[in-house]
Design an enzyme around this catalytic site. Structure first.
Site, PDB file in Angstrom:
ATOM      1  N   TYR A  53      69.194 -41.306 -15.148  1.00 25.08           N
ATOM      2  CA  TYR A  53      69.488 -41.399 -13.709  1.00 25.08           C
ATOM      3  C   TYR A  53      68.666 -42.485 -13.053  1.00 25.08           C
ATOM      4  O   TYR A  53      69.121 -43.119 -12.089  1.00 25.08           O
ATOM      5  CB  TYR A  53      69.316 -40.026 -13.037  1.00 25.08           C
ATOM      6  CG  TYR A  53      70.532 -39.170 -13.316  1.00 25.08           C
ATOM      7  CD1 TYR A  53      70.553 -38.288 -14.391  1.00 25.08           C
ATOM      8  CD2 TYR A  53      71.698 -39.336 -12.573  1.00 25.08           C
ATOM      9  CE1 TYR A  53      71.698 -37.564 -14.692  1.00 25.08           C
ATOM     10  CE2 TYR A  53      72.852 -38.608 -12.875  1.00 25.08           C
ATOM     11  CZ  TYR A  53      72.851 -37.731 -13.943  1.00 25.08           C
ATOM     12  OH  TYR A  53      73.990 -37.049 -14.261  1.00 25.08           O
ATOM     13  N   GLN A 106      83.903 -38.206  -4.914  1.00 25.91           N
ATOM     14  CA  GLN A 106      83.347 -37.775  -6.208  1.00 25.91           C
ATOM     15  C   GLN A 106      82.138 -38.642  -6.552  1.00 25.91           C
ATOM     16  O   GLN A 106      81.432 -38.375  -7.513  1.00 25.91           O
ATOM     17  CB  GLN A 106      84.389 -37.905  -7.323  1.00 25.91           C
ATOM     18  CG  GLN A 106      85.637 -37.078  -7.102  1.00 25.91           C
ATOM     19  CD  GLN A 106      86.687 -37.405  -8.127  1.00 25.91           C
ATOM     20  OE1 GLN A 106      86.738 -36.819  -9.229  1.00 25.91           O
ATOM     21  NE2 GLN A 106      87.556 -38.358  -7.803  1.00 25.91           N
ATOM     22  N   HIS A 124      80.253 -34.188  -5.889  1.00 23.38           N
ATOM     23  CA  HIS A 124      79.438 -34.213  -7.109  1.00 23.38           C
ATOM     24  C   HIS A 124      77.976 -34.511  -6.819  1.00 23.38           C
ATOM     25  O   HIS A 124      77.232 -34.873  -7.724  1.00 23.38           O
ATOM     26  CB  HIS A 124      80.014 -35.238  -8.109  1.00 23.38           C
ATOM     27  CG  HIS A 124      81.378 -34.867  -8.598  1.00 23.38           C
ATOM     28  ND1 HIS A 124      82.199 -35.737  -9.268  1.00 23.38           N
ATOM     29  CD2 HIS A 124      82.085 -33.732  -8.466  1.00 23.38           C
ATOM     30  CE1 HIS A 124      83.337 -35.137  -9.557  1.00 23.38           C
ATOM     31  NE2 HIS A 124      83.310 -33.913  -9.069  1.00 23.38           N
ATOM     32  N   CYS A 134      64.994 -28.745  -6.927  1.00 21.94           N
ATOM     33  CA  CYS A 134      64.168 -27.963  -7.862  1.00 21.94           C
ATOM     34  C   CYS A 134      65.037 -27.044  -8.724  1.00 21.94           C
ATOM     35  O   CYS A 134      65.950 -26.383  -8.221  1.00 21.94           O
ATOM     36  CB  CYS A 134      63.170 -27.107  -7.057  1.00 21.94           C
ATOM     37  SG  CYS A 134      62.225 -26.014  -8.106  1.00 21.94           S
ATOM     38  N   CYS A 179      58.282 -29.269  -8.619  1.00 20.64           N
ATOM     39  CA  CYS A 179      58.421 -28.803  -7.237  1.00 20.64           C
ATOM     40  C   CYS A 179      57.058 -28.496  -6.625  1.00 20.64           C
ATOM     41  O   CYS A 179      56.204 -27.874  -7.289  1.00 20.64           O
ATOM     42  CB  CYS A 179      59.278 -27.533  -7.249  1.00 20.64           C
ATOM     43  SG  CYS A 179      59.490 -26.780  -5.628  1.00 20.64           S
ATOM     44  N   CYS A 225      57.230 -24.368  -6.097  1.00 16.11           N
ATOM     45  CA  CYS A 225      57.179 -23.357  -7.182  1.00 16.11           C
ATOM     46  C   CYS A 225      56.797 -23.958  -8.523  1.00 16.11           C
ATOM     47  O   CYS A 225      56.815 -23.265  -9.552  1.00 16.11           O
ATOM     48  CB  CYS A 225      58.547 -22.663  -7.296  1.00 16.11           C
ATOM     49  SG  CYS A 225      59.815 -23.693  -8.058  1.00 16.11           S
ATOM     50  N   ASN A 229      95.360 -47.522  -6.495  1.00 13.17           N
ATOM     51  CA  ASN A 229      94.705 -47.671  -7.795  1.00 13.17           C
ATOM     52  C   ASN A 229      95.400 -48.817  -8.527  1.00 13.17           C
ATOM     53  O   ASN A 229      96.628 -48.907  -8.478  1.00 13.17           O
ATOM     54  CB  ASN A 229      94.866 -46.361  -8.594  1.00 13.17           C
ATOM     55  CG  ASN A 229      93.918 -46.277  -9.772  1.00 13.17           C
ATOM     56  OD1 ASN A 229      93.724 -47.250 -10.500  1.00 13.17           O
ATOM     57  ND2 ASN A 229      93.301 -45.121  -9.960  1.00 13.17           N
TER      58      ASN A 229
HETATM   59  N1  APR Z   1      90.056 -50.217  -6.660  1.00 12.17           N
HETATM   60  C1  APR Z   1      90.666 -49.011  -6.825  1.00 12.17           C
HETATM   61  N2  APR Z   1      90.647 -48.319  -7.991  1.00 12.17           N
HETATM   62  C2  APR Z   1      89.998 -48.884  -9.033  1.00 12.17           C
HETATM   63  C3  APR Z   1      89.347 -50.145  -8.956  1.00 12.17           C
HETATM   64  C4  APR Z   1      89.398 -50.813  -7.700  1.00 12.17           C
HETATM   65  N3  APR Z   1      88.818 -52.014  -7.526  1.00 12.17           N
HETATM   66  N4  APR Z   1      88.799 -50.427 -10.177  1.00 12.17           N
HETATM   67  C5  APR Z   1      89.094 -49.370 -10.980  1.00 12.17           C
HETATM   68  N5  APR Z   1      89.813 -48.456 -10.309  1.00 12.17           N
HETATM   69  C6  APR Z   1      90.318 -47.162 -10.774  1.00 12.17           C
HETATM   70  C7  APR Z   1      90.602 -47.070 -12.248  1.00 12.17           C
HETATM   71  O1  APR Z   1      91.919 -47.509 -12.535  1.00 12.17           O
HETATM   72  C8  APR Z   1      90.445 -45.564 -12.488  1.00 12.17           C
HETATM   73  O2  APR Z   1      91.682 -44.891 -12.280  1.00 12.17           O
HETATM   74  O3  APR Z   1      89.297 -46.216 -10.520  1.00 12.17           O
HETATM   75  C9  APR Z   1      89.453 -45.123 -11.416  1.00 12.17           C
HETATM   76  C10 APR Z   1      88.080 -44.765 -11.973  1.00 12.17           C
HETATM   77  O4  APR Z   1      88.240 -43.624 -12.797  1.00 12.17           O
HETATM   78  P1  APR Z   1      86.946 -42.961 -13.460  1.00 12.17           P
HETATM   79  O5  APR Z   1      86.093 -44.010 -14.078  1.00 12.17           O
HETATM   80  O6  APR Z   1      87.431 -41.822 -14.298  1.00 12.17           O
HETATM   81  O7  APR Z   1      86.110 -42.388 -12.221  1.00 12.17           O
HETATM   82  P2  APR Z   1      86.393 -41.063 -11.379  1.00 12.17           P
HETATM   83  O8  APR Z   1      87.848 -40.806 -11.263  1.00 12.17           O
HETATM   84  O9  APR Z   1      85.604 -41.179 -10.127  1.00 12.17           O
HETATM   85  O10 APR Z   1      85.715 -39.914 -12.301  1.00 12.17           O
HETATM   86  C11 APR Z   1      85.656 -38.623 -11.754  1.00 12.17           C
HETATM   87  O11 APR Z   1      84.227 -37.942 -13.592  1.00 12.17           O
HETATM   88  O12 APR Z   1      82.495 -38.495 -15.001  1.00 12.17           O
HETATM   89  C12 APR Z   1      82.836 -37.745 -13.882  1.00 12.17           C
HETATM   90  O13 APR Z   1      81.393 -37.071 -12.163  1.00 12.17           O
HETATM   91  C13 APR Z   1      82.038 -38.202 -12.683  1.00 12.17           C
HETATM   92  O14 APR Z   1      82.760 -38.332 -10.377  1.00 12.17           O
HETATM   93  C14 APR Z   1      83.104 -38.697 -11.704  1.00 12.17           C
HETATM   94  C15 APR Z   1      84.362 -37.974 -12.173  1.00 12.17           C
END
Ligand code: APR
Length: 245
Positions: free
Chosen positions: A66, A100, A118, A126, A148, A151, A214
């Site tokens: 992280y 998300q 998320h 903690c 923490c 605790c 998308n």
């Molecule tokens: N504009 C719009 N969409 C885009 C762009 C852009 N410039 N670039 C990529 N994408 C799209 C991709 O086509 C894909 O469908 O964004 C999407 C990203 O998908 P993921 O990488 O799966 O991310 P996400 O959908 O947020 O994942 C959901 O999965 O791993 C967990 O907790 C994590 O919040 C995350 C969750």
């Protein structure tokens, strides 16, 4: 015309609007997505880094992971897609943002109350008493896992890991948004992770006009009322210009 006359007319009628975002909205800021060709889950195994088991068996590695992602985020800026979504909050009387994303870019772009499904990578909490802490840097020293001050239990990133429940308040706020939406945008998400992936479907079943933005198809594409293929950082500013004409 990228957008249907129906969508433009709807958006000009001051409807209740909900936006659901995923990692794609931050892609143009330079944040790697999870499942794209350079996605984080192509390089790292989520079960080794983003789960309770991973944390309990190797808290140092998870803290370092992280720290790595926070370093990726601290140098980047919101992009025009984030600023457009922030402007939508000011344009529409009833507006909800469900995200998300844990990168905090929506708040930095001006959205006042994103529903962070998320969690947020810049917050910690903690493992013992759930007390929240603002961003804490991890020194990387094995015996220096932050603890923490109430605790003494280990602190963890305040993000939702695989297999964990989502924050109750975020789920409740999302339900309100979903049941109130006249227009529901699903932007930059692969629509595969639950329960976020089903929220657009619930909204449409509640009567919302469902729009997907998308560059690629997702499991939601065939279900959407309108699909706009392209990058959110390009499409959203164009959409706002058309609404304001
Ligand atoms: N504009 C719009 N969409 C885009 C762009 C852009 N410039 N670039 C990529 N994408 C799209 C991709 O086509 C894909 O469908 O964004 C999407 C990203 O998908 P993921 O990488 O799966 O991310 P996400 O959908 O947020 O994942 C959901 O999965 O791993 C967990 O907790 C994590 O919040 C995350 C969750």
């Amino acid at each position: 015309m990228k957008f249907s006359e129906k969508l433009i007319a709807l958006l000009k009628s001051d409807p209740s609007v909900t936006v659901l975002t995923g990692a794609g909205v931050s892609a143009e800021s330079g944040v790697e997505t999870f499942r794209g060709e350079n996605g984080l889950w192509r390089k790292f195994k989520p079960e080794e880094l983003a789960s309770v088991d991973a944390f309990l068996s190797n808290p140092e590695l998870v803290w370092e992971w992280y720290g790595y992602r926070k370093n990726l985020i601290c140098d980047i800026q919101p992009n025009p897609g984030h600023y457009s979504i922030s402007e939508m909050e000011r344009i529409f009387t009833s507006f909800y943002l469900i995200t998300q994303n844990v990168d905090g870019l929506h708040k930095r772009a001006g959205n006042s109350r994103p529903i962070e499904l998320h969690g947020n990578i810049m917050r910690n909490r903690c493992t013992g008493c759930d007390k929240q802490f603002e961003n804490i840097e991890f020194s990387g020293e094995i015996d220096q896992i932050p603890t923490c001050d109430s605790c003494s239990e280990m602190l963890r990133p305040d993000v939702v890991w695989f297999g964990e429940m989502l924050p109750k308040d975020a789920l409740e706020e999302s339900e309100i948004a979903i049941s109130n939406s006249d227009v529901f945008f699903s932007i930059g998400t692969s629509a595969v992770v639950q329960p976020a992936a089903t929220m657009p479907v619930w909204a449409k079943n509640n009567g919302a006009y469902l729009v997907e933005i998308n560059p690629e198809e997702t499991p939601l594409t065939t279900y959407a009322d309108e699909v706009i293929n392209g990058k959110s950082g390009v499409i959203l500013p164009e959409l706002l210009r058309e609404i304001k004409e």
